[in-house]
Design a protein around this motif. Structure first.
Motif, PDB file in Angstrom:
ATOM      1  N   SER A   1       0.030   1.859   8.707  1.00 49.27           N
ATOM      2  CA  SER A   1      -1.326   1.997   9.209  1.00 49.27           C
ATOM      3  C   SER A   1      -2.110   0.696   9.089  1.00 49.27           C
ATOM      4  CB  SER A   1      -2.065   3.095   8.444  1.00 49.27           C
ATOM      5  OG  SER A   1      -2.362   2.660   7.125  1.00 49.27           O
ATOM      6  N   THR A   2      -3.206   0.630   9.805  1.00 49.71           N
ATOM      7  CA  THR A   2      -4.094  -0.542   9.731  1.00 49.71           C
ATOM      8  C   THR A   2      -4.567  -0.775   8.303  1.00 49.71           C
ATOM      9  OG1 THR A   2      -4.839  -0.326  12.020  1.00 49.71           O
ATOM     10  CG2 THR A   2      -6.327  -1.459  10.484  1.00 49.71           C
ATOM     11  N   LEU A   3      -4.974   0.292   7.618  1.00 50.85           N
ATOM     12  CA  LEU A   3      -5.485   0.130   6.256  1.00 50.85           C
ATOM     13  C   LEU A   3      -4.379  -0.303   5.298  1.00 50.85           C
ATOM     14  CD1 LEU A   3      -7.975   3.128   5.908  1.00 50.85           C
ATOM     15  CD2 LEU A   3      -8.423   0.759   6.594  1.00 50.85           C
ATOM     16  N   ALA A   4      -3.169   0.211   5.491  1.00 48.60           N
ATOM     17  CA  ALA A   4      -2.061  -0.225   4.651  1.00 48.60           C
ATOM     18  C   ALA A   4      -1.771  -1.712   4.862  1.00 48.60           C
ATOM     19  CB  ALA A   4      -0.821   0.605   4.941  1.00 48.60           C
ATOM     20  N   ALA A   5      -1.821  -2.161   6.114  1.00 49.12           N
ATOM     21  CA  ALA A   5      -1.586  -3.574   6.402  1.00 49.12           C
ATOM     22  C   ALA A   5      -2.656  -4.448   5.764  1.00 49.12           C
ATOM     23  CB  ALA A   5      -1.546  -3.804   7.908  1.00 49.12           C
TER      24      ALA A   5
END
Length: 338
Positions: A226-230
């Motif tokens: 996900s964007t937040l994980a990245a």
């Protein structure tokens, strides 16, 4: 082959009102600086995820080319990718260790040979069959907390053999000693969830030879990270974050020794030489002790779902000294009661 619940994890032990010593996530919540970066990224959620910056950050952090890095949805995704992408003829899992590698291999239809290390010799690496072409080992190993010397791991290498080392807890070891990251013929898995309190975000990565990374990327679902994980991967690979992680590791080491001393004073047997943020204990009636601890407000991890262990074993996560003192008092009461 003995049957074990390979899908049982520590989160199934916790419950409302229980003090959690069953899950190995150290922080109860991400630090403020990480929460701020994640919050700032919420405005970007309309776009599809892009792991380009995260891949570069991991490569720089480990001084490896980007072609040897694959960012994943937690380290657990990597086990599924390996089981899907590879076609081993003789897969070996060195137990006791995290059960997800074997579960993923079996789900993909691969037979698994178990090599059992023994508590009687400190859970040293067992004898891996010479014909093994895919080997999984943890370092430090969950649930034993044993840190294997890098030289012992490298000695497992053979032409035509891939050795997968789960280093999910190595950032809890001061100096991250004994890592085999970048070693040809080895796959290293890392997790960011344990140190930074982001198990719900799923952030991890793989370090491996370019050909292996290419094979894993070919079977990785689109946009699985996900964007937040990245964003979290980038943030947690910065020098300031690495410096903070080192301080957290030193503190965790001191807290672990405090826990071990308290258990030893009580006559509870601690196995091996713990180096991770958790310890493995062996005591008579451990399963009953676990249930009575729950009645007294504390959750610990049962050991009998790990191949090679049985109902005499419990895994206890390291916490701050105040929590440890309360836990030890509860454990003493349980052990002293009829």
């Amino acid at each position: 082959m003995a049957d074990y619940d390979l899908w049982h994890h520590g989160d199934r032990e916790v419950g409302e009102g229980l003090v959690d010593l069953a899950v190995n996530v150290r922080l109860p919540a991400p630090p403020a600086w990480l929460r701020a970066e994640l919050a700032a990224a919420l405005a970007d959620l309309a776009a599809y995820p892009d792991v380009t910056a995260a891949t570069a950050a991991v490569a720089a952090r480990h001084s490896l080319p980007e072609s040897q890095v694959l960012v994943t949805s937690g380290a657990a995704e990597a086990f599924t990718l390996l089981a899907t992408a590879l076609r081993p003829s003789h897969a070996v899992v060195v137990h006791p260790q995290f059960t997800e590698p074997e579960a993923a291999l079996r789900a993909a239809g691969h037979p698994v040979h178990r090599v059992l290390s023994s508590p009687d010799d400190g859970f040293r690496l067992g004898d891996v069959p010479e014909e093994a072409d895919l080997v999984f080992v943890g370092n430090p190993t969950n649930p034993t907390s044993v840190l294997h010397p890098a030289a012992d791991l490298i000695a497992l290498g053979r032409p035509g053999r891939l050795v997968v080392v789960d280093e999910a807890f190595l950032d809890a070891v001061p100096g991250e000693t004994e890592s085999v990251a970048g070693q040809p013929g080895f796959v290293v898995l890392r997790s960011l969830t344990k140190t930074w309190g982001i198990a719900g975000l799923r952030a991890g990565y793989v370090l491996a030879d370019e050909s292996v990374v290419d094979s894993l990327r070919a079977v990785q679902p689109p946009w699985s990270v996900s964007t937040l994980a990245a964003v979290a991967v980038v943030a947690c690979c910065r020098p300031a974050a690495l410096e903070e992680a080192e301080k957290l590791a030193v503190a965790a080491e001191a807290d672990r020794e405090y826990l071990v001393s308290g258990l030893a004073a009580m006559g509870v047997e601690v196995l091996g030489e713990p180096r991770g943020p958790f310890v493995l204990v062996r005591l008579p009636g451990a399963d009953s002790v676990r249930e009575r601890l729950r009645e007294n407000g504390f959750a610990v991890r049962r050991g009998d779902t790990f191949p090679g262990l049985d109902t005499r074993y419990l895994r206890i996560a390291v916490r701050d000294r105040e929590t440890v003192d309360r836990f030890l008092a509860a454990l003493a009461a349980v052990l002293q009661s009829p």
